[in-house]
Design a protein around this motif. Structure first.
Motif, mmCIF file in Angstrom:
data_model
loop_
_atom_site.group_PDB
_atom_site.id
_atom_site.type_symbol
_atom_site.label_atom_id
_atom_site.label_comp_id
_atom_site.label_asym_id
_atom_site.label_seq_id
_atom_site.Cartn_x
_atom_site.Cartn_y
_atom_site.Cartn_z
ATOM 1 N N ARG A 54 0.854 3.701 1.825
ATOM 2 C CA ARG A 54 1.188 4.155 3.182
ATOM 3 C C ARG A 54 2.486 3.540 3.682
ATOM 4 O O ARG A 54 3.109 4.054 4.618
ATOM 5 C CB ARG A 54 0.066 3.817 4.158
ATOM 6 C CG ARG A 54 -0.214 2.346 4.319
ATOM 7 C CD ARG A 54 -1.273 2.071 5.365
ATOM 8 N NE ARG A 54 -0.812 2.367 6.708
ATOM 9 C CZ ARG A 54 -1.443 1.963 7.817
ATOM 10 N NH1 ARG A 54 -2.576 1.295 7.724
ATOM 11 N NH2 ARG A 54 -0.958 2.245 8.993
ATOM 12 N N TYR A 55 2.929 2.441 3.052
ATOM 13 C CA TYR A 55 4.146 1.766 3.510
ATOM 14 C C TYR A 55 5.371 2.081 2.654
ATOM 15 O O TYR A 55 6.456 1.558 2.910
ATOM 16 C CB TYR A 55 3.931 0.251 3.522
ATOM 17 C CG TYR A 55 2.822 -0.203 4.443
ATOM 18 C CD1 TYR A 55 2.794 0.192 5.774
ATOM 19 C CD2 TYR A 55 1.798 -1.025 3.980
ATOM 20 C CE1 TYR A 55 1.774 -0.217 6.623
ATOM 21 C CE2 TYR A 55 0.784 -1.438 4.819
ATOM 22 C CZ TYR A 55 0.767 -1.029 6.132
ATOM 23 O OH TYR A 55 -0.245 -1.434 6.967
ATOM 24 N N ALA A 62 1.543 6.102 -7.386
ATOM 25 C CA ALA A 62 0.644 5.121 -6.787
ATOM 26 C C ALA A 62 -0.806 5.389 -7.151
ATOM 27 O O ALA A 62 -1.201 6.516 -7.468
ATOM 28 C CB ALA A 62 0.793 5.131 -5.268
ATOM 29 N N GLN A 63 -1.591 4.339 -7.097
ATOM 30 C CA GLN A 63 -3.041 4.403 -7.117
ATOM 31 C C GLN A 63 -3.511 4.480 -5.660
ATOM 32 O O GLN A 63 -2.726 4.291 -4.738
ATOM 33 C CB GLN A 63 -3.611 3.156 -7.805
ATOM 34 C CG GLN A 63 -3.077 2.919 -9.207
ATOM 35 C CD GLN A 63 -3.434 4.013 -10.174
ATOM 36 O OE1 GLN A 63 -4.522 4.590 -10.093
ATOM 37 N NE2 GLN A 63 -2.506 4.335 -11.078
ATOM 38 N N PRO A 64 -4.798 4.738 -5.412
ATOM 39 C CA PRO A 64 -5.245 4.861 -4.018
ATOM 40 C C PRO A 64 -4.910 3.662 -3.144
ATOM 41 O O PRO A 64 -4.591 3.814 -1.956
ATOM 42 C CB PRO A 64 -6.762 5.035 -4.161
ATOM 43 C CG PRO A 64 -6.933 5.700 -5.484
ATOM 44 C CD PRO A 64 -5.870 5.090 -6.365
ATOM 45 N N GLU A 65 -4.921 2.457 -3.705
ATOM 46 C CA GLU A 65 -4.730 1.267 -2.883
ATOM 47 C C GLU A 65 -3.451 0.500 -3.182
ATOM 48 O O GLU A 65 -3.169 -0.494 -2.520
ATOM 49 C CB GLU A 65 -5.932 0.317 -3.057
ATOM 50 C CG GLU A 65 -7.256 0.906 -2.606
ATOM 51 C CD GLU A 65 -7.245 1.287 -1.132
ATOM 52 O OE1 GLU A 65 -6.600 0.571 -0.338
ATOM 53 O OE2 GLU A 65 -7.870 2.306 -0.776
ATOM 54 N N ARG A 66 -2.699 0.924 -4.181
ATOM 55 C CA ARG A 66 -1.491 0.166 -4.502
ATOM 56 C C ARG A 66 -0.411 1.069 -5.081
ATOM 57 O O ARG A 66 -0.690 2.118 -5.671
ATOM 58 C CB ARG A 66 -1.805 -0.949 -5.507
ATOM 59 C CG ARG A 66 -2.223 -0.460 -6.878
ATOM 60 C CD ARG A 66 -2.424 -1.600 -7.868
ATOM 61 N NE ARG A 66 -2.832 -1.115 -9.177
ATOM 62 C CZ ARG A 66 -1.997 -0.671 -10.102
ATOM 63 N NH1 ARG A 66 -0.697 -0.646 -9.860
ATOM 64 N NH2 ARG A 66 -2.435 -0.245 -11.278
ATOM 65 N N SER A 97 0.843 -1.186 0.000
ATOM 66 C CA SER A 97 0.000 0.000 0.000
ATOM 67 C C SER A 97 0.883 1.243 0.000
ATOM 68 O O SER A 97 1.998 1.224 0.542
ATOM 69 C CB SER A 97 -0.884 -0.009 1.250
ATOM 70 O OG SER A 97 -1.474 1.259 1.471
#
Length: 329
Positions: free
Chosen positions: A150-151, A199-203, A148
């Motif tokens: 965020r990481y 990035a995309q919202p989830e990946r 994600s």
């Protein structure tokens, strides 16, 4: 460029003393004027060749530029992720910018861009990264982790751990990692990391991990007023380093830790990072966009963010980004 004249290099390497231009010309079947031009090209590629009037030429030092031809053999066994493709530029605006261009065009994970000089080298917060030719190491890697967004900052810590391990394995002492992106030698900055992602919202689509390592010269060669006092490997260790061999060692270390991160996530690198950082229990000054504070660094949380107990407080704050300066005890 370093391997563009293997016959001339072979002649210089085999000579027990100075080799005259006439003799080189006879060996290679070219004129003395052509020999001189080829000598100049080698000098331009970083080879140190002495000219002795009436005696000829003598190779004093091999070029250490990490050209594609030089790195092909050194990087052959780097690992499954790096390098899948290798690009070398005598000069470029920014290896991070080039790696991002290649990533957007579909370059695979493990693509590596390296330059001898950068005209627009950058550090965190758009700070200028001093990038003169022939002196330091500048490279960027394309990674495509299945994480994600965020990481993504965890890859900065992974790269810092790899650089610290590589330098330690090469005999460098006095090393410490400073959260989130600096490598220090006795408190002075010898390397920095700039991580950028798309990035995309989830990946994550791709992450560019850019690295700069100060190699040749000394601290006096840098401008005054830098955020952290600089160090170079040459000055710190008292010997001249080979940038190509250094790059190969760092890339192998990144490949190893990238694999561990892929297999075990941040948990696989958290404790090794803490062991090399020596930050826990140290007083720090934290500089954020919203202000600054001082306190005691206590730990990294499970996501890789720094935990700091501010002066006068009891509960640790979670520092997501910013500058961290170690304070004297």
């Amino acid at each position: 460029m370093c391997a563009s004249d293997p016959d001339l290099l072979a002649a210089l390497r085999a000579a027990e003393g100075p080799l005259s231009g006439a003799r080189i010309g006879d060996q290679l079947g070219v004129s003395r004027a052509a020999v001189w031009k080829r000598i100049e090209r080698l000098r331009g590629a970083g080879f140190e060749i002495e000219s002795l009037p009436g005696r000829g030429y003598r190779l004093l030092r091999e070029a250490d530029a990490p050209t594609a031809s030089r790195m092909a053999e050194l990087l052959r066994e780097a690992g499954p992720f790096l390098p899948q493709r290798y690009y070398y530029f005598p000069t470029i605006d920014s290896t991070n910018a080039e790696a991002a261009r290649l990533a957007r065009a579909g370059a695979p994970a493990g693509t590596l861009c390296c330059a001898d000089a950068q005209s627009a080298g950058r550090g965190r917060l758009d700070r200028r990264w001093i990038s003169p030719p022939g002196r330091h190491l500048y490279f960027s890697a394309v990674l495509r982790p299945a994480i994600s967004p965020r990481y993504a900052a965890q890859l900065t810590l992974m790269a810092g751990l790899a650089i610290g391990e590589a330098l330690n394995d090469l005999g460098v002492t006095g090393l410490a990692i400073k959260w989130p992106n600096d490598i220090l030698l006795d408190g002075r900055k010898v390397a920095g990391i700039l991580t950028e992602m798309a990035a995309q919202p989830e990946r994550v689509d791709h992450v560019i991990v850019g690295v700069g390592v100060n190699v040749h010269g000394g601290a006096a060669d840098f401008p005054a007023g830098l955020n952290v006092p600089p160090a170079t490997l040459d000055e710190h260790t008292g010997r001249r380093w080979d940038r190509a061999e250094l790059l190969a060692a760092i890339v192998r270390a990144i490949a190893r830790w990238d694999q561990r991160y892929a297999d075990g996530g941040f948990a696989a690198i958290r404790e090794p990072w803490l062991a090399r950082s020596q930050i826990c229990g140290k007083r720090v000054a934290i500089h954020l966009e919203s202000g600054s504070f001082t306190g005691c660094a206590t730990d990294l949380d499970a996501d890789g963010f720094l935990l700091v107990i501010a002066d006068g407080e009891q509960v640790a704050r979670r520092v997501l980004a910013g500058d961290v300066n170690l304070l004297s005890e």
